[in-house]
Design an enzyme around this catalytic site. Structure first.
Site, mmCIF file in Angstrom:
data_model
loop_
_atom_site.group_PDB
_atom_site.id
_atom_site.type_symbol
_atom_site.label_atom_id
_atom_site.label_comp_id
_atom_site.label_asym_id
_atom_site.label_seq_id
_atom_site.Cartn_x
_atom_site.Cartn_y
_atom_site.Cartn_z
ATOM 1 N N LYS A 111 0.794 7.733 -10.017
ATOM 2 C CA LYS A 111 2.037 7.816 -9.465
ATOM 3 C C LYS A 111 3.003 8.970 -9.951
ATOM 4 O O LYS A 111 3.676 9.706 -9.218
ATOM 5 C CB LYS A 111 2.816 6.486 -9.716
ATOM 6 C CG LYS A 111 2.282 5.519 -8.889
ATOM 7 C CD LYS A 111 3.186 4.144 -8.757
ATOM 8 C CE LYS A 111 2.497 3.281 -7.863
ATOM 9 N NZ LYS A 111 3.319 2.047 -7.766
ATOM 10 N N LYS A 198 -7.336 2.946 -3.318
ATOM 11 C CA LYS A 198 -7.067 1.556 -3.140
ATOM 12 C C LYS A 198 -5.964 1.562 -2.139
ATOM 13 O O LYS A 198 -5.268 2.256 -1.702
ATOM 14 C CB LYS A 198 -6.193 1.010 -4.505
ATOM 15 C CG LYS A 198 -5.787 -0.141 -4.555
ATOM 16 C CD LYS A 198 -4.905 -0.383 -5.840
ATOM 17 C CE LYS A 198 -3.457 -0.094 -5.601
ATOM 18 N NZ LYS A 198 -2.656 -1.203 -5.818
ATOM 19 N N LYS A 201 0.498 -1.050 -0.108
ATOM 20 C CA LYS A 201 1.510 -1.175 0.781
ATOM 21 C C LYS A 201 2.364 0.068 1.044
ATOM 22 O O LYS A 201 3.232 0.200 1.914
ATOM 23 C CB LYS A 201 2.434 -2.292 0.337
ATOM 24 C CG LYS A 201 2.973 -2.448 -0.751
ATOM 25 C CD LYS A 201 4.021 -3.566 -1.207
ATOM 26 C CE LYS A 201 3.518 -4.694 -2.155
ATOM 27 N NZ LYS A 201 3.542 -4.054 -3.328
HETATM 28 N N1 AQP Z 1 -5.946 -2.814 -2.568
HETATM 29 C C1 AQP Z 1 -5.847 -3.961 -3.414
HETATM 30 N N2 AQP Z 1 -6.924 -4.737 -3.488
HETATM 31 C C2 AQP Z 1 -6.620 -5.892 -4.304
HETATM 32 N N3 AQP Z 1 -5.578 -6.208 -4.864
HETATM 33 C C3 AQP Z 1 -4.540 -5.427 -4.788
HETATM 34 N N4 AQP Z 1 -3.353 -5.507 -5.273
HETATM 35 C C4 AQP Z 1 -2.680 -4.377 -5.023
HETATM 36 N N5 AQP Z 1 -3.338 -3.895 -4.156
HETATM 37 C C5 AQP Z 1 -4.505 -4.231 -4.016
HETATM 38 C C6 AQP Z 1 -2.925 -6.762 -6.096
HETATM 39 O O1 AQP Z 1 -1.600 -7.289 -5.603
HETATM 40 C C7 AQP Z 1 -0.701 -7.888 -6.517
HETATM 41 C C8 AQP Z 1 0.520 -7.214 -6.360
HETATM 42 O O2 AQP Z 1 0.651 -5.897 -6.595
HETATM 43 P P1 AQP Z 1 2.157 -4.971 -6.771
HETATM 44 O O3 AQP Z 1 2.706 -4.994 -5.487
HETATM 45 O O4 AQP Z 1 2.732 -5.917 -7.843
HETATM 46 O O5 AQP Z 1 1.616 -3.789 -7.042
HETATM 47 P P2 AQP Z 1 0.315 -2.817 -6.714
HETATM 48 O O6 AQP Z 1 -0.917 -3.284 -7.531
HETATM 49 O O7 AQP Z 1 0.964 -1.529 -7.121
HETATM 50 O O8 AQP Z 1 0.443 -3.029 -5.262
HETATM 51 P P3 AQP Z 1 0.427 -1.828 -3.912
HETATM 52 O O9 AQP Z 1 0.114 -2.519 -2.803
HETATM 53 O O10 AQP Z 1 -0.424 -0.842 -4.534
HETATM 54 O O11 AQP Z 1 2.007 -1.722 -4.206
HETATM 55 P P4 AQP Z 1 2.626 0.005 -4.315
HETATM 56 O O12 AQP Z 1 2.127 0.627 -3.020
HETATM 57 O O13 AQP Z 1 4.308 -0.634 -4.178
HETATM 58 O O14 AQP Z 1 2.303 0.578 -5.632
HETATM 59 C C9 AQP Z 1 -1.351 -7.225 -7.825
HETATM 60 O O15 AQP Z 1 -2.120 -8.590 -8.181
HETATM 61 C C10 AQP Z 1 -2.507 -6.314 -7.608
HETATM 62 O O16 AQP Z 1 -3.503 -6.280 -8.511
#
Ligand code: AQP
Length: 334
Positions: A111, A198, A201
């Site tokens: 990031k 990955k 969102k």
């Molecule tokens: N692509 C993924 N596949 C499987 N699990 C995923 N998680 C996130 N992306 C995937 C799991 O979702 C939970 C919540 O994640 P988070 O919102 O706390 O943070 P993150 O992992 O950074 O998720 P995002 O969607 O990628 O959010 P942004 O874009 O804001 O950084 C966690 O258990 C994560 O492992």
């Protein structure tokens, strides 16, 4: 009974990746464990968020938790910033964590690389200690997360070991050592447009992810335009065919089919038929969730559940925080 904590950032609408990697596991776990499911809005502000959107996304995520089937009678559902112990614990944890440990975190590296060092908040670096606080405050034994959070969980375990060694009395450990629980399948759902990355969102390319609130036609379009390859052969080979392999994983995770079942079922058929069926499977999964979500979003019920959740969470979290402060010697009295 063992305890589970897990959280999701309201940094956008959860994707099918968040669902498969994390939320889907929560539904069964609530029957067998004492569960705390949190909307971690303080984590979300480690990158810039528009205030009105953040608030709306926070409520929306809480409504989605309920809409997928989390039951407030079984699990405590709450908003992180409504329990001030999280921010307090995070400070204590930061003071017992080295900068070197934090700079090694791949999520920070990824990031911060995107925004350059001067454009990155200190909070992005200290995000893991806040996450450590989330987990230890509820004495969690198990943390169900996607594969991307494994490194943060390792840091949590290192921290707990160090903190207990430094500050606990013999046979009276202050903090509980948590274990990570990764989904068996779909622990890393990949982007539909760049299947070596990955699914996230907050991806600016909306075609890269299926949001849990996407309408059926949008889902169909996004799956149709998902990147695959030119062979047209449906087989699971993440290294050489990451696109179709990712779609197979998603299909298996949203239905009762194994990947082998699907490979057999679609043997000799082109990507078109496979993608059309996958889109319908996702629509079938998400439509009832969306209907329930819309009923809940502006209801008094949601507010009551979140108020009660915060109250329960505060009681537990404040007790642990007090134990941490006592161990360290903060304040005048134990
Ligand atoms: N692509 C993924 N596949 C499987 N699990 C995923 N998680 C996130 N992306 C995937 C799991 O979702 C939970 C919540 O994640 P988070 O919102 O706390 O943070 P993150 O992992 O950074 O998720 P995002 O969607 O990628 O959010 P942004 O874009 O804001 O950084 C966690 O258990 C994560 O492992």
């Amino acid at each position: 009974m063992e305890t589970i904590f897990s959280g999701i950032q309201p940094s956008g609408t959860p994707t099918i990746g968040n669902y498969i990697g994390a939320i889907k596991q929560f539904i069964n776990l609530q029957n067998d464990y004492k569960c705390y499911f949190c909307v971690v809005d303080e984590h979300a502000i480690t990158v810039p968020q528009a205030p009105l959107e953040l608030r709306q996304q926070t409520l929306s995520l809480a409504a989605l938790y309920l809409a997928v089937g989390l039951n407030p009678k079984k699990a405590t559902i709450f908003i992180q910033s409504e329990v001030s112990a999280h921010a307090e614990a995070a400070w204590i944890i930061q003071c017992n964590t080295t900068i070197g440990e934090l700079e090694r975190m791949t999520q920070f590296k990824d990031k911060s690389q995107k925004n350059g060092r001067t454009g990155v908040s200190a909070g992005l670096l200290t995000y893991p200690p806040l996450m450590v606080g989330d987990i230890v405050l509820y004495n969690a034994n198990l943390v169900p997360v996607g594969d991307d959070q494994k490194q943060h969980l390792e840091l949590t375990r290192d921290f707990v070991e160090r903190f207990n060694k430094r500050y606990s009395q013999p046979n009276q450990e202050i903090l509980t050592m948590p274990e990570v629980k990764i989904a068996e399948h779909g622990s890393r759902v990949m982007s539909l447009q760049e299947p070596t990355k990955k699914m996230s969102k907050s991806d600016p390319n909306k075609k890269a992810f299926i949001s849990m609130l996407d309408e059926p036609d949008i889902i169909r379009k996004k799956i149709k335009s998902a990147v695959t390859d030119s062979t047209g052969i449906i087989e699971y080979d993440p290294e050489n065919k990451p696109g179709i392999s990712n779609l197979l994983s998603i299909f298996s995770a949203v239905t009762d089919f194994t990947i082998d079942d699907l490979v057999l079922k679609y043997n000799g058929q082109g990507y078109g038929v496979f993608k059309a069926d996958l889109a319908e499977a996702i629509v079938d999964l998400l439509l009832p969730i969306q209907t329930r979500y819309n009923e809940l979003l502006h209801s008094d019920e949601l507010d009551v559940i979140l108020d009660e959740g915060a109250q329960v969470a505060r009681l537990v979290a404040n007790k642990t925080l007090q134990r941490m402060k006592n161990g360290i010697g903060l304040g005048r009295k134990p």
